[in-house]
Design a protein around this motif. Sequence first.
Motif, PDB file in Angstrom:
ATOM      1  N   ARG A  76      -3.580 -13.945 -35.266  1.00 48.80           N
ATOM      2  CA  ARG A  76      -2.370 -14.127 -34.474  1.00 48.80           C
ATOM      3  C   ARG A  76      -2.435 -13.298 -33.199  1.00 48.80           C
ATOM      4  N   THR A  77      -1.946 -13.849 -32.102  1.00 52.93           N
ATOM      5  CA  THR A  77      -1.847 -13.122 -30.849  1.00 52.93           C
ATOM      6  C   THR A  77      -0.406 -13.153 -30.352  1.00 52.93           C
ATOM      7  N   VAL A  78       0.007 -12.076 -29.702  1.00 52.20           N
ATOM      8  CA  VAL A  78       1.350 -11.971 -29.132  1.00 52.20           C
ATOM      9  C   VAL A  78       1.211 -11.583 -27.659  1.00 52.20           C
ATOM     10  N   VAL A  79       1.750 -12.391 -26.780  1.00 51.86           N
ATOM     11  CA  VAL A  79       1.760 -12.071 -25.348  1.00 51.86           C
ATOM     12  C   VAL A  79       2.910 -11.102 -25.095  1.00 51.86           C
ATOM     13  N   VAL A  80       2.585  -9.900 -24.587  1.00 49.56           N
ATOM     14  CA  VAL A  80       3.596  -8.855 -24.452  1.00 49.56           C
ATOM     15  C   VAL A  80       3.957  -8.550 -22.999  1.00 49.56           C
ATOM     16  N   GLY A  81       3.263  -9.164 -22.055  1.00 49.28           N
ATOM     17  CA  GLY A  81       3.588  -8.921 -20.653  1.00 49.28           C
ATOM     18  C   GLY A  81       2.389  -9.113 -19.760  1.00 49.28           C
ATOM     19  N   SER A  82       2.499  -8.602 -18.535  1.00 50.54           N
ATOM     20  CA  SER A  82       1.442  -8.774 -17.542  1.00 50.54           C
ATOM     21  C   SER A  82       1.151  -7.467 -16.819  1.00 50.54           C
ATOM     22  N   VAL A  83      -0.138  -7.206 -16.588  1.00 49.21           N
ATOM     23  CA  VAL A  83      -0.573  -6.141 -15.694  1.00 49.21           C
ATOM     24  C   VAL A  83      -0.684  -6.747 -14.301  1.00 49.21           C
ATOM     25  N   VAL A  84       0.004  -6.151 -13.343  1.00 45.20           N
ATOM     26  CA  VAL A  84       0.028  -6.669 -11.978  1.00 45.20           C
ATOM     27  C   VAL A  84      -0.498  -5.584 -11.050  1.00 45.20           C
ATOM     28  N   LEU A  85      -1.591  -5.878 -10.354  1.00 38.51           N
ATOM     29  CA  LEU A  85      -2.189  -4.922  -9.427  1.00 38.51           C
ATOM     30  C   LEU A  85      -1.834  -5.317  -8.003  1.00 38.51           C
ATOM     31  N   THR A  86      -1.156  -4.410  -7.311  1.00 37.69           N
ATOM     32  CA  THR A  86      -0.632  -4.707  -5.977  1.00 37.69           C
ATOM     33  C   THR A  86      -1.319  -3.942  -4.861  1.00 37.69           C
ATOM     34  N   GLY A  87      -2.036  -2.868  -5.191  1.00 36.97           N
ATOM     35  CA  GLY A  87      -2.675  -2.048  -4.173  1.00 36.97           C
ATOM     36  C   GLY A  87      -4.050  -1.592  -4.602  1.00 36.97           C
ATOM     37  N   ILE A  88      -4.908  -1.316  -3.624  1.00 30.00           N
ATOM     38  CA  ILE A  88      -6.270  -0.867  -3.903  1.00 30.00           C
ATOM     39  C   ILE A  88      -6.686   0.100  -2.817  1.00 30.00           C
TER      40      ILE A  88
END
Length: 356
Positions: A284-296
Amino acid sequence: MRNSGKVTMDRRTLLGALVVGGAGALSIGGFLFTENIIGPSRLTARAIIDRFQNVNGVFPGFRRNHAKGVAVDGYFESNGHGAELSSASVFRAGKYQLSGRFSLSGGNPHVADSVGIVRGLGLRIQLPAGEQWRLAMINLPVFLDPTPQDFYDRTLAFAVDPATGTPDPETVSEYLATHPRTVAAMAITKSAPPADTFAATTFNSINAFEFTNADGVTVPVRWTLVPETGNPARTAGRGPNYLFDQIVADIEQLPRRWTMMIVVGVPGEDRTDDATIPWPADRRTVVVGSVVLTGISTETSENVRNVNFDPLVLPDGIAPSDDPLLSARSAAYAESFRRRAGETDGRGTVEVGGRA
């Protein structure tokens, strides 16, 4: 699974205090690790980092592994679904700021980018009440070694011969003949070829952890970050920093997102103490959110140069499993920091124009 929740929690609390407490605490932690008061009984962090230096050379101011990297920042957007599995504050719906770094394995910060080099993504997610969740992920589906000793031995067996520029085939063959779990893990990794870019790369926790929810139910888990934005068109050439040049261009064009999927293991059936063994694909897998990269930006002491992405820095509700690699990684990271902290400031070798 672990034999005693209290023992694990006490140890995790100590490790977290040593790492989160800053350079002074890390120095103390490094001493304990190197003297083998904490950590694997057969192997010290000092020996592991010495092995890295013997194989890769010494580059003052840089990490002894995953030396080449670039700093990123952004946020974790939690959808709240993770609360079913864990009481950790990170799984309450909301946005949590993060910093991190993309990296390539190896101790040479000047190594030329290559599609076959293991890629890393370390994250530090800032949480309420001063908690943090630090994640150290790589792009392999499984790890190649079941124990710290195996990792230590393989590092030497697979070391590049300066005369040929490649590992000695006879030494490698002899090693693999006595390490069948590494052979099996290598076969798995070969079945999952690396993506062309960092932005299209899937990153995995590799090690197992434990989630405990508000009702006290504990389950073993692993996690994976799956890119949401597909495979961006390559714009960078094939220069020595082409993977990093591309991710710089990608993030400067628009934020890059990865879906965090928690893979839920079956207690008593799925191995939590051996990172070379994959769990069944139907778990089973559960999607818990997103990692969002905005700067580098170029890696410096002002962003993440002095951050250890120690996998044992965990919020309440998440605990380590019985995987022996976890304590070894934590110990080695602390020893690596102890050494580079006393050296020159290792400004990253990947320059990000106008953002350094």
